[in-house]
Design a protein around this motif. Structure first.
Motif, PDB file in Angstrom:
ATOM      1  N   ASP A  64      -6.396  -9.476  -1.247  1.00  0.00           N
ATOM      2  CA  ASP A  64      -5.602  -8.932  -2.355  1.00  0.00           C
ATOM      3  C   ASP A  64      -4.160  -9.435  -2.331  1.00  0.00           C
ATOM      4  N   GLY A  93      -2.829  -1.040  -0.607  1.00  0.00           N
ATOM      5  CA  GLY A  93      -3.206  -1.190  -2.009  1.00  0.00           C
ATOM      6  C   GLY A  93      -2.091  -0.940  -3.019  1.00  0.00           C
ATOM      7  N   ARG A 130      -2.250  -5.964 -15.392  1.00  0.00           N
ATOM      8  CA  ARG A 130      -3.524  -5.273 -15.189  1.00  0.00           C
ATOM      9  C   ARG A 130      -4.690  -6.153 -15.647  1.00  0.00           C
ATOM     10  N   LEU A 133      -5.237  -9.064 -13.094  1.00  0.00           N
ATOM     11  CA  LEU A 133      -5.876  -8.570 -11.866  1.00  0.00           C
ATOM     12  C   LEU A 133      -7.335  -8.202 -12.123  1.00  0.00           C
ATOM     13  N   SER A 134      -7.569  -7.601 -13.264  1.00  0.00           N
ATOM     14  CA  SER A 134      -8.926  -7.181 -13.605  1.00  0.00           C
ATOM     15  C   SER A 134      -9.885  -8.366 -13.621  1.00  0.00           C
ATOM     16  N   LEU A 138      -9.870  -7.100  -9.447  1.00  0.00           N
ATOM     17  CA  LEU A 138      -9.118  -5.958  -8.928  1.00  0.00           C
ATOM     18  C   LEU A 138      -8.766  -4.983 -10.049  1.00  0.00           C
ATOM     19  N   SER A 140      -6.722  -1.883 -11.377  1.00  0.00           N
ATOM     20  CA  SER A 140      -5.425  -1.369 -10.920  1.00  0.00           C
ATOM     21  C   SER A 140      -4.788  -0.455 -11.954  1.00  0.00           C
ATOM     22  N   ILE A 158      -3.778  -0.688  -6.555  1.00  0.00           N
ATOM     23  CA  ILE A 158      -5.154  -1.183  -6.643  1.00  0.00           C
ATOM     24  C   ILE A 158      -6.114  -0.003  -6.466  1.00  0.00           C
ATOM     25  N   LYS A 160      -9.450   1.361  -5.335  1.00  0.00           N
ATOM     26  CA  LYS A 160     -10.596   0.986  -4.507  1.00  0.00           C
ATOM     27  C   LYS A 160     -11.855   1.556  -5.140  1.00  0.00           C
TER      28      LYS A 160
END
Lengths: 161, 161
Positions: A64, A93, A130, A133-134, A138, A140, A158, A160
């Motif tokens: 990450d 995270g 976002r 990352l998506s 990830l 978030s 992030i 989990k």
């Protein structure tokens, strides 16, 4: 310079449009939530699209933190013409990305005068992070905070699975 | 490449947003006019802003044709990452700018299949041209025409005062 101007002007138009349009039909409080989420959603989709192009020829990321570093350097440079100035993490995270001269806030006079206007101009970028990352796997939650223009902190948590 | 992607994605979001928003409240015919003019107006303001930056250090232009050439080369390259392929004029204030591979149409499959979708994606750019010219002292009417994607013709008619 003219290049980032295009993005900046377009972004300002979008913000103005979204707020104007909502103002004509809803009451004030509801308006605010809707505008921010509309802008955030637009940013999300743009972020998804961009990261797909950016990472086309990239090696895979090892963790990450590696993803976040890419976001702070390559991604940020292309979109906002500079890197993130400071990246911090609690190694659990949560990441804080600090941009000391955030491109979309530089049109405002520095200081605290227009501070309450800031969230309007940050929603799109939160979505952008976002979305990026998506697409890299990830999920978030991204929020932004300004205490002195044009500096800005983005907090990424992030989720989990 | 990633740079123009930002503009392209953002532009797509704007078009989608403007149409979606109108669809929720107006009848179909009125919608169409309003969306096109909303997008055109956004383009106009962005064009005004951009040209101001672009021409900051430029010598003055000697005539209208000189302005149009600047628009086709420098301005177009910065915004759409390529020059206009062909500029024609009747020397009476009408100019036709042809772009054989217009950036905002390249996401569509070539040919005639999506032809009726094209006007949505041209309104902003018509405004962009009109705004740029307006800031250089030329009032104009700008229309666009597509007969085969992704090629596109913009007709500019300068309004003599």
């Amino acid at each position: 310079m003219a290049d980032d101007a295009l993005f900046e002007f377009l972004h300002m138009e979008i913000v103005a449009h979204v707020y104007k349009e909502q103002a004509t039909r809803e009451d004030i409080d509801k308006e605010r939530v809707t505008c921010v989420s509309t802008l955030e959603a637009m940013g999300f989709r743009v972020g998804q699209g961009l990261i797909e192009r950016f990472t086309k020829d990239c090696p895979t990321f090892k963790d990450d933190l590696d993803v976040m570093k890419f976001l702070c350097k390559d991604f940020w440079s292309t979109v906002f013409k500079k890197q993130i100035d400071n990246l911090r993490t609690n190694h659990q995270g949560t990441y804080v990305l600090q941009d000391n001269k955030f491109a979309l806030l530089t049109q405002f006079s520095s200081g605290k005068q227009y501070l309450e206007e800031a969230p309007k101009y940050l929603a799109f970028s939160c979505g952008l992070i976002r979305g990026a990352l998506s697409n890299l796997g990830l999920e978030s939650v991204v929020t932004a905070e300004v205490s002195l223009m044009p500096s800005c902190k983005f907090q990424v948590v992030i989720q989990k699975l």
